[in-house]
Design a protein around this motif. Sequence first.
Motif, mmCIF file in Angstrom:
data_model
loop_
_atom_site.group_PDB
_atom_site.id
_atom_site.type_symbol
_atom_site.label_atom_id
_atom_site.label_comp_id
_atom_site.label_asym_id
_atom_site.label_seq_id
_atom_site.Cartn_x
_atom_site.Cartn_y
_atom_site.Cartn_z
ATOM 1 N N THR A 50 37.843 114.896 48.221
ATOM 2 C CA THR A 50 38.857 113.950 48.691
ATOM 3 C C THR A 50 40.143 114.017 47.869
ATOM 4 N N ARG A 56 47.253 109.091 52.097
ATOM 5 C CA ARG A 56 46.002 108.813 52.805
ATOM 6 C C ARG A 56 44.906 109.742 52.310
ATOM 7 N N ALA A 57 43.712 109.180 52.123
ATOM 8 C CA ALA A 57 42.586 109.986 51.661
ATOM 9 C C ALA A 57 42.098 110.895 52.780
ATOM 10 N N VAL A 58 41.983 112.185 52.486
ATOM 11 C CA VAL A 58 41.469 113.147 53.467
ATOM 12 C C VAL A 58 40.489 114.093 52.775
ATOM 13 N N SER A 111 38.954 107.858 46.770
ATOM 14 C CA SER A 111 38.615 106.904 47.827
ATOM 15 C C SER A 111 38.829 105.471 47.338
ATOM 16 N N ASN A 114 42.489 104.797 47.544
ATOM 17 C CA ASN A 114 42.847 104.619 48.952
ATOM 18 C C ASN A 114 42.567 103.182 49.399
ATOM 19 N N LYS A 118 45.516 99.444 49.585
ATOM 20 C CA LYS A 118 45.690 98.640 50.787
ATOM 21 C C LYS A 118 45.112 97.238 50.601
ATOM 22 N N GLU A 129 31.950 100.180 52.309
ATOM 23 C CA GLU A 129 32.461 100.871 53.499
ATOM 24 C C GLU A 129 33.480 101.939 53.107
ATOM 25 N N ALA A 130 34.328 101.594 52.128
ATOM 26 C CA ALA A 130 35.406 102.512 51.732
ATOM 27 C C ALA A 130 34.872 103.798 51.104
ATOM 28 N N SER A 132 31.874 105.030 51.896
ATOM 29 C CA SER A 132 30.746 105.512 52.702
ATOM 30 C C SER A 132 30.886 107.007 53.026
ATOM 31 N N GLY A 133 32.083 107.562 52.842
ATOM 32 C CA GLY A 133 32.264 109.003 53.032
ATOM 33 C C GLY A 133 32.176 109.780 51.729
ATOM 34 N N ASN A 134 31.654 109.156 50.682
ATOM 35 C CA ASN A 134 31.500 109.832 49.385
ATOM 36 C C ASN A 134 30.045 109.719 48.944
ATOM 37 N N ASN B 105 33.785 108.934 58.789
ATOM 38 C CA ASN B 105 34.091 108.206 57.555
ATOM 39 C C ASN B 105 35.604 108.066 57.371
ATOM 40 N N VAL B 106 36.005 107.389 56.293
ATOM 41 C CA VAL B 106 37.428 107.108 56.047
ATOM 42 C C VAL B 106 38.264 108.384 56.111
ATOM 43 N N GLN B 107 37.798 109.412 55.384
ATOM 44 C CA GLN B 107 38.583 110.643 55.283
ATOM 45 C C GLN B 107 38.765 111.289 56.653
ATOM 46 N N VAL B 108 37.680 111.372 57.410
ATOM 47 C CA VAL B 108 37.764 112.008 58.736
ATOM 48 C C VAL B 108 38.631 111.165 59.678
ATOM 49 N N ARG B 109 38.574 109.842 59.545
ATOM 50 C CA ARG B 109 39.434 108.993 60.392
ATOM 51 C C ARG B 109 40.909 109.155 60.033
ATOM 52 N N ASN B 110 41.182 109.563 58.793
ATOM 53 C CA ASN B 110 42.566 109.829 58.396
ATOM 54 C C ASN B 110 43.046 111.206 58.854
ATOM 55 N N MET B 111 42.153 111.997 59.422
ATOM 56 C CA MET B 111 42.512 113.342 59.877
ATOM 57 C C MET B 111 42.304 113.487 61.384
ATOM 58 N N LYS B 193 26.037 104.489 59.666
ATOM 59 C CA LYS B 193 27.489 104.587 59.522
ATOM 60 C C LYS B 193 28.045 105.972 59.854
ATOM 61 N N LEU B 194 27.713 106.938 59.003
ATOM 62 C CA LEU B 194 28.424 108.209 59.075
ATOM 63 C C LEU B 194 27.869 109.154 60.115
#
Lengths: 160, 291
Positions: A50, A56-58, A111, A114, A118, A129-130, A132-134, B105-111, B193-194
């Motif tokens: 990330t 924005r986090a990508v 993350s 990010n 906000k 939730e923030a 959850s992609g890590n 997830n957050v990262q994919v939603r930002n892309m 979730k993911l």
Amino acid sequence: MKQVIKLSVNGDPYTVAVDPCQTLNEVLREELNLTGVKLGCGSGDCGACTVHVDGRAVSSCLTLAVEMDGKEILTAEGLAPSGETLHPIQEAFIDKGAIQCGFCTCGMEMSALNLLQKNPSPTETEIREAISGNLCRCTGYTKIVEAISAAGEKMREGDR
Amino acid sequence: MMRLSHFDFLAPATIEEAVGLLQSKGADARLMAGGTDLLMKIKLGAIKPGFIISLKKIGGLDQISFDPTTGLTIGATALLADVADHPDILKHYPTVAQAARGTANVQVRNMGTVIGNLCNASPASDNAPTLLAMEAVLHIAGPEGKRKLPLDQFFKGPGMTALKPSEIVTAVGVPVLPPNAGTAYISLSARGKLDCTAVGAAVMVTMSGDVCKDIRLFVASCGPTPLRAVKAEEIIRGKQISDDLLAQAGSQASQESRPITDLRASGEYRTKMISVLTERVITEASKKARG
């Protein structure tokens, strides 16, 4: 054919010739030696790669470098540019013992940033939730969640 | 670690230019919006395009706009994250925002983008069922000009759509919802979730008191495309909603779906859950419709 892109990474301007099939992850790690950016799954699931693009986090593993022309990139190295004073998020991760092997840490911190940019006072659910992609495969998430909460407090104090 | 195979990268500035490039490069070219699905397909070796045509440089294509008479328009490069957070979408189409927020997830939603999710035509798409329930229409540009296509005529199978060669989906439009309409979407997955949706249901009901005047019900991840449960709708339409009727509709929706067993869930589980989710979404949507 390589294409020349100009981008800002952690505030520094770079001009790089990239192959269209190179990811941002490959360019940051292999061309710019920013190895805080990890490569985990390579498929946008684990979050170890990330970085922030224009705030924005990508997932850098699924971002084409060629699309980064004119963009501002922030990696974990940019959190503490001097290398002396750590960012409140980094301090909190150390203080709370939220690091074990360290592989997920830089992505977790990006993350966390990010989220906190906000939402400076997130609830535990919002933190979970923030991130959850890590994925973290050592310590579990409790310490990391505590660290992000503490970092939010520190950053709010810093604003006062 | 997976690397991308070689391709040339093209970033046209207009839709017309993009259509022209698709015509000249033919099947060797792939369109890209967010790239989260496309780049994975290339990494996994499922496709090996010689050219990637990015839509990101086309001005205005990332717009999200709402008009009280014509409804909502989401452009082809509008990010899932922006759809999830957009004030007009949260106010007038909360289920559209919910589905976008429930994607990855957050990262994919930002892309990633809503339109990309639709064009990928995965039966497990989170964004398709709700948009289908709300009678969304795709705006398409191609060599023969522009056309509109109702979303319920778009999906032809896993990864297959009604797009003709060299056509581009430029936006998705959602009409203003009828008065006293309510919508709901519920999806289930193993990790919650993911991971991709294992089974889901989306509905729009239009109520008159306790009577359901109209209903559009779609089940997700239970067939080669999102499926409309037409016979289950018939059980509810024009009737006063009751527990007995909901149970009948749920059972009927299960019979109408064609779930497979895969790593996300067994066909048997999906069949049972369609029945449960159908009851729940109709209940939730009808409550919302009555305020």
